[in-house]
Every structure is written in structure tokens, then in C-alpha cells.
Design a protein around this motif. Structure first.
Motif, PDB file in Angstrom:
ATOM      1  N   TYR A  24      -2.063   0.604  -4.299  1.00  0.00           N
ATOM      2  CA  TYR A  24      -0.973  -0.350  -4.088  1.00  0.00           C
ATOM      3  C   TYR A  24      -0.040  -0.332  -5.281  1.00  0.00           C
ATOM      4  O   TYR A  24      -0.435   0.014  -6.400  1.00  0.00           O
ATOM      5  CB  TYR A  24      -1.527  -1.769  -3.934  1.00  0.00           C
ATOM      6  N   ALA A  60      -7.577   2.712  -1.510  1.00  0.00           N
ATOM      7  CA  ALA A  60      -6.192   2.443  -1.131  1.00  0.00           C
ATOM      8  C   ALA A  60      -5.449   2.085  -2.410  1.00  0.00           C
ATOM      9  O   ALA A  60      -5.933   1.278  -3.207  1.00  0.00           O
ATOM     10  CB  ALA A  60      -6.129   1.299  -0.136  1.00  0.00           C
ATOM     11  N   GLN A 104       0.847  -1.192   0.000  1.00  0.00           N
ATOM     12  CA  GLN A 104       0.000   0.000   0.000  1.00  0.00           C
ATOM     13  C   GLN A 104       0.881   1.239   0.000  1.00  0.00           C
ATOM     14  O   GLN A 104       1.816   1.359   0.790  1.00  0.00           O
ATOM     15  CB  GLN A 104      -0.943   0.026   1.198  1.00  0.00           C
ATOM     16  N   GLU A 105       0.579   2.147  -0.918  1.00  0.00           N
ATOM     17  CA  GLU A 105       1.370   3.370  -1.067  1.00  0.00           C
ATOM     18  C   GLU A 105       0.633   4.615  -0.612  1.00  0.00           C
ATOM     19  O   GLU A 105       1.225   5.673  -0.490  1.00  0.00           O
ATOM     20  CB  GLU A 105       1.784   3.532  -2.537  1.00  0.00           C
ATOM     21  N   GLY A 106      -0.662   4.490  -0.399  1.00  0.00           N
ATOM     22  CA  GLY A 106      -1.407   5.659   0.040  1.00  0.00           C
ATOM     23  C   GLY A 106      -2.903   5.448  -0.050  1.00  0.00           C
ATOM     24  O   GLY A 106      -3.380   4.372  -0.387  1.00  0.00           O
ATOM     25  N   LEU A 107      -3.602   6.495   0.273  1.00  0.00           N
ATOM     26  CA  LEU A 107      -5.059   6.499   0.254  1.00  0.00           C
ATOM     27  C   LEU A 107      -5.501   7.747  -0.498  1.00  0.00           C
ATOM     28  O   LEU A 107      -5.014   8.846  -0.226  1.00  0.00           O
ATOM     29  CB  LEU A 107      -5.597   6.527   1.689  1.00  0.00           C
ATOM     30  N   ILE A 108      -6.399   7.567  -1.449  1.00  0.00           N
ATOM     31  CA  ILE A 108      -6.921   8.707  -2.200  1.00  0.00           C
ATOM     32  C   ILE A 108      -8.406   8.830  -1.870  1.00  0.00           C
ATOM     33  O   ILE A 108      -9.196   7.915  -2.142  1.00  0.00           O
ATOM     34  CB  ILE A 108      -6.700   8.542  -3.712  1.00  0.00           C
TER      35      ILE A 108
END
Length: 192
Positions: free
Chosen positions: A177, A175, A156-160
Motif C-alpha cells: 500500500y 499486499a 493498494q498498489e500491488g501484490l508481491i
């Protein structure tokens, strides 16, 4: 630089990943394209008629003429038929990056089929197509999809927030990835 070879057949322990054909239309409609439990997690609405699925299947089948089209039906080897689909898309030639998405019929959720299919496509992307980075996203209200991505080696690299709006006009946080080719190759070497 991508090395496009189209949509070759891929095989796992329990699955055949293959090109879809017009004969798959009814099964795709019945199993996942008309199911709102699945479409709630996607941008496209659930199909209301077989005619919608027929039109979509024609577009998919026509796509196979291009070597840049990578779209597989996910079929159980036990003869039960198609249970979903998986594809690579949004190829960015300037970065070597692309995205992957998948849908699995509800009756086959939580049985490891999504992970098995994604692992096969990840391997194909990095070892056959020279993909630099593979990305995917899932709605945060569908954490099982994130577990599939993690089991396939993605991080997981982040949440938008409000990344998509589904057919019910609901905004969904997603999320995001990713997996780099170098990470995949290092991990694969560690498994040997």
C-alpha cells in the motif's frame, strides 16, 4: 527533504502515542511480542523469554537519541497501558519516501485502535516530516491490516509474492500500500 524531529508524543481521541521506556518491557512481552498470532504476520519470531524483549527494548530506547528514529508505543488513554507499537523506517533521502509498520495486541484487534494510531502517524509524517510517500505492506492472510491501511487513506498498489519469510519458515505474499503527500493533503482539505 525529510525534516526529522524524532519521536514526539502524539495524541488521538483514545490513544497516546509515546516513546517507549524500559518499564514497558513486561507489558510489550505479554501483550504482543510473545504472541505467535502476531509474529506469524511479521518477520521476527515471537519472543520466548523476557530477556529477548528486554534486549529489543534497550535497542528501541537507545534509538531515541537520534532525530531520525520514529518509534511509538501505542497506549490507551483509559489507563489500560500499552497495546502495541508503530514506527516509521527505511527513510530514502533520494525520494523522500519511507515505510510504516505497526503491531497491535490481539485483545485489541478489530476495535479501531490500529486505524487511529496509523492515521496519527500518517498525519505526522506528511505535516511535520515532509514525507513524500508513505508505504506499508501486509500479509495477504491478514486482510484486517489492509483495512487499517485503507481507512488511513492508503491505496493498494500491488501484490508481491513470497515477499517475506516468517520465523516459521513460511513464505508470505504481501499486499503493498502507499499514500502520497499530495493525496493526503487533498483528502484533508476535502474533510475541512
Amino acid at each position: 527533504m525529510f525534516h526529522f524531529i524524532g519521536t514526539p508524543a502524539l495524541e488521538t481521541d483514545r490513544l497516546n502515542l509515546r516513546r517507549m521506556c524500559m518499564d514497558d518491557t513486561q507489558r510489550a512481552f505479554d501483550q504482543w511480542l510473545s504472541d505467535e498470532r502476531i509474529s506469524d504476520h511479521r518477520v521476527s519470531p515471537a519472543h520466548k523469554t523476557i530477556a529477548e524483549t528486554h534486549k529489543r527494548m534497550e535497542k528501541t530506547v537507545d534509538g531515541y537519541v537520534s532525530k531520525e528514529f520514529c518509534h511509538w508505543g501505542i497506549e490507551l488513554k483509559d489507563g489500560s497501558g500499552l497495546i502495541g507499537e508503530i514506527d516509521l523506517y527505511d527513510f530514502d533521502s533520494s525520494t523522500g519516501n519511507c515505510e510504516v509498520s505497526y503491531s497491535i495486541a490481539f485483545d485489541w484487534w478489530n476495535k479501531g485502535y490500529g486505524t487511529e494510531a496509523l492515521k496519527a502517524v500518517v498525519e505526522f509524517a506528511f505535516t511535520n516530516m515532509n514525507v513524500h510517500k508513505l508505504s506499508a505492506a501486509h500479509n495477504t492472510d491478514n486482510p484486517a491490516s489492509g483495512r487499517i491501511m485503507e481507512k488511513a487513506g492508503m491505496k493498494q498498489e500491488g501484490l508481491i509474492r513470497h515477499m517475506i519469510r516468517n520465523a516459521k519458515d513460511q513464505y508470505k505474499d504481501c499486499a503493498v500500500y502507499g499514500l502520497l503527500r499530495e493525496e493526503y493533503l487533498l483528502r484533508r482539505e476535502g474533510d475541512v
